[in-house]
Each structure stands twice: as C-alpha cells, then as structure tokens.
Design a protein around this motif. Sequence first.
Motif, PDB file in Angstrom:
ATOM      1  N   GLN A  37       0.837  -1.200   0.000  1.00 28.18           N
ATOM      2  CA  GLN A  37       0.000   0.000   0.000  1.00 28.18           C
ATOM      3  C   GLN A  37       0.872   1.250   0.000  1.00 28.18           C
ATOM      4  O   GLN A  37       0.588   2.222  -0.710  1.00 28.18           O
ATOM      5  CB  GLN A  37      -0.919  -0.013   1.232  1.00 28.18           C
ATOM      6  N   ALA A  38       1.938   1.225   0.772  1.00 27.66           N
ATOM      7  CA  ALA A  38       2.849   2.373   0.839  1.00 27.66           C
ATOM      8  C   ALA A  38       3.478   2.655  -0.520  1.00 27.66           C
ATOM      9  O   ALA A  38       3.577   3.812  -0.953  1.00 27.66           O
ATOM     10  CB  ALA A  38       3.937   2.118   1.877  1.00 27.66           C
ATOM     11  N   LEU A  39       3.881   1.609  -1.211  1.00 31.92           N
ATOM     12  CA  LEU A  39       4.517   1.760  -2.525  1.00 31.92           C
ATOM     13  C   LEU A  39       3.542   2.339  -3.539  1.00 31.92           C
ATOM     14  O   LEU A  39       3.911   3.212  -4.345  1.00 31.92           O
ATOM     15  CB  LEU A  39       5.052   0.407  -2.991  1.00 31.92           C
ATOM     16  N   GLN A  40       2.301   1.869  -3.513  1.00 29.82           N
ATOM     17  CA  GLN A  40       1.289   2.397  -4.433  1.00 29.82           C
ATOM     18  C   GLN A  40       1.037   3.880  -4.183  1.00 29.82           C
ATOM     19  O   GLN A  40       0.896   4.670  -5.123  1.00 29.82           O
ATOM     20  CB  GLN A  40      -0.015   1.605  -4.299  1.00 29.82           C
ATOM     21  N   GLY A  61      10.359  -3.054   6.125  1.00 33.40           N
ATOM     22  CA  GLY A  61      10.684  -1.660   5.844  1.00 33.40           C
ATOM     23  C   GLY A  61      11.969  -1.476   5.068  1.00 33.40           C
ATOM     24  O   GLY A  61      12.100  -0.530   4.286  1.00 33.40           O
ATOM     25  N   ILE A  62      12.930  -2.371   5.270  1.00 38.52           N
ATOM     26  CA  ILE A  62      14.208  -2.278   4.545  1.00 38.52           C
ATOM     27  C   ILE A  62      13.972  -2.493   3.051  1.00 38.52           C
ATOM     28  O   ILE A  62      14.460  -1.729   2.210  1.00 38.52           O
ATOM     29  CB  ILE A  62      15.221  -3.316   5.079  1.00 38.52           C
ATOM     30  N   THR A  63      13.199  -3.521   2.716  1.00 38.61           N
ATOM     31  CA  THR A  63      12.882  -3.796   1.307  1.00 38.61           C
ATOM     32  C   THR A  63      12.091  -2.648   0.702  1.00 38.61           C
ATOM     33  O   THR A  63      12.348  -2.219  -0.430  1.00 38.61           O
ATOM     34  CB  THR A  63      12.075  -5.103   1.183  1.00 38.61           C
ATOM     35  N   LEU A  64      11.112  -2.140   1.458  1.00 40.38           N
ATOM     36  CA  LEU A  64      10.306  -1.011   0.986  1.00 40.38           C
ATOM     37  C   LEU A  64      11.186   0.209   0.731  1.00 40.38           C
ATOM     38  O   LEU A  64      10.997   0.917  -0.267  1.00 40.38           O
ATOM     39  CB  LEU A  64       9.214  -0.685   2.008  1.00 40.38           C
ATOM     40  N   SER A  65      12.144   0.448   1.603  1.00 38.07           N
ATOM     41  CA  SER A  65      13.050   1.590   1.426  1.00 38.07           C
ATOM     42  C   SER A  65      13.777   1.515   0.096  1.00 38.07           C
ATOM     43  O   SER A  65      13.896   2.511  -0.633  1.00 38.07           O
ATOM     44  CB  SER A  65      14.087   1.632   2.560  1.00 38.07           C
ATOM     45  N   LYS A  66      14.293   0.339  -0.230  1.00 36.60           N
ATOM     46  CA  LYS A  66      15.007   0.153  -1.497  1.00 36.60           C
ATOM     47  C   LYS A  66      14.095   0.456  -2.686  1.00 36.60           C
ATOM     48  O   LYS A  66      14.507   1.110  -3.657  1.00 36.60           O
ATOM     49  CB  LYS A  66      15.530  -1.283  -1.607  1.00 36.60           C
TER      50      LYS A  66
END
Length: 232
Positions: A37-40, A61-66
Amino acid sequence: MNILIADDEPLELEQMIYLLKPHFPNWTFFTAQDASQALQLAKKNRMTIAFLDIQMPGKDGITLSKELKQLYNLDIIMVTAFQSFEYAQKALRIGVTDYLTKPVIASELDAIIEKYKVWSSNHDAIQSALSYIHENYHDKLSLNSIAEKIHLNPSYLSRKFLEEQSIGLNEYINNYRLEMAVKKMNDNHDTSISAIAESCGFNSQHYFSVAFKKKYNQSPRQFKLSQLFKGQ
C-alpha cells in the motif's frame, strides 16, 4: 509536500500524525499499513519524507526503502521497536536518513525533523513556493518565474519569503540544491561531480564547487572521497 507513514499499527499511525502535524501544517499526510500500500501511494504522490516501520506484514521496511529509492529521491526515516545495531546498519547502508526507535518520544522525533522545518511554512503561498522549488530545483529558477507559477507579485513573494523563512529566496534555492548534491554524492558514488552539479541546477561546475566549499568547508571532490573511505 507529502509525508508517508507506514506502520501496521493504527495507533502508531495516529500518534505519528499527531506529533508531526504541528511542524508541517500545510503538508499532506499519507498512511499505509503494509509495504504494498505504501509503494502504491508513493507511485501516485511524490513523497518528501517517509517514516517506515521495519516490521510490517509482507515486505519489511528495509525492502520497501530500497523500492522507494528506486522511484525518486526522498528522505527515509526507519521506525522500529527493535533497538538493534544490525537493523540500524542495514538501514544506513541503503541510504536511510535516520533511525527512530519505538515508543517514539517527541523530543527525539523533534531532533530528527529539525532540519526539515525550513521546508515548511504556515503561510499557504510560501508553502507553495517551497514545494515548487523542491520539485523543480534542477531547472532554472528565478524569483519572477516562481512568483508567476504561484500567482504572486515578485516583490511580495521576496519580502514574505524572507519574513516567513528567515532566509532569502535565492539563498534558500542555493542551499537546497547543495543539500540535494550531497544526497546524490552519497547515493551515487560513480556519478561525476560535473554531472551532479548539472542535475542539481548549477550551470557552472566552478560556481558549484565554490558554493559547496563555502557551505561545507571542503570541496565536492574532498567530500566525495571522504564518503568513499567511510564506505570501506
């Protein structure tokens, strides 16, 4: 400008907005309870700062950050209940700006966001000017062009900007460009100094070097070398 807060705990989301809103009254807040959801949200709305919980359902969160950093340039602050040096190392290694532990303490949060307060204004028109500068700093900017975009008289904008931000508009633009240059040198070690200068809106590498040294007391080349040695 926009702030993204990603956390699977609704109460944590509410608390972060409660703590941040007084500092960024004219910013828009987006919340997500998982990484997808954050990425979208980040794809549809350009985020300036993201506060990400490390432990979330699905992607962490680490993967999302990348993935966020592959979209565009933004500042990421990790928020976690794990007071682990290993987590901090991983976060900083991928270019995360800072690291905040839960429960979030207002004074610690204030210390982290202090540098962003100059990016915020209680005055709607000045916030519009700030947002325009941040989105277009790599282009040729002038008092007149910004005033035209936000439908203000240039003299009024110049006077009001100085009154609200305690810094002249041109000086603010220059400082922001230098901040972005530092981020790009940290994130892209292989990019040449001339390319970084151009991508940050400087039409002369010489002027960029002079301005950089005046602000940071070292040349861009010296700074870049120091960051390379840090990473070894």
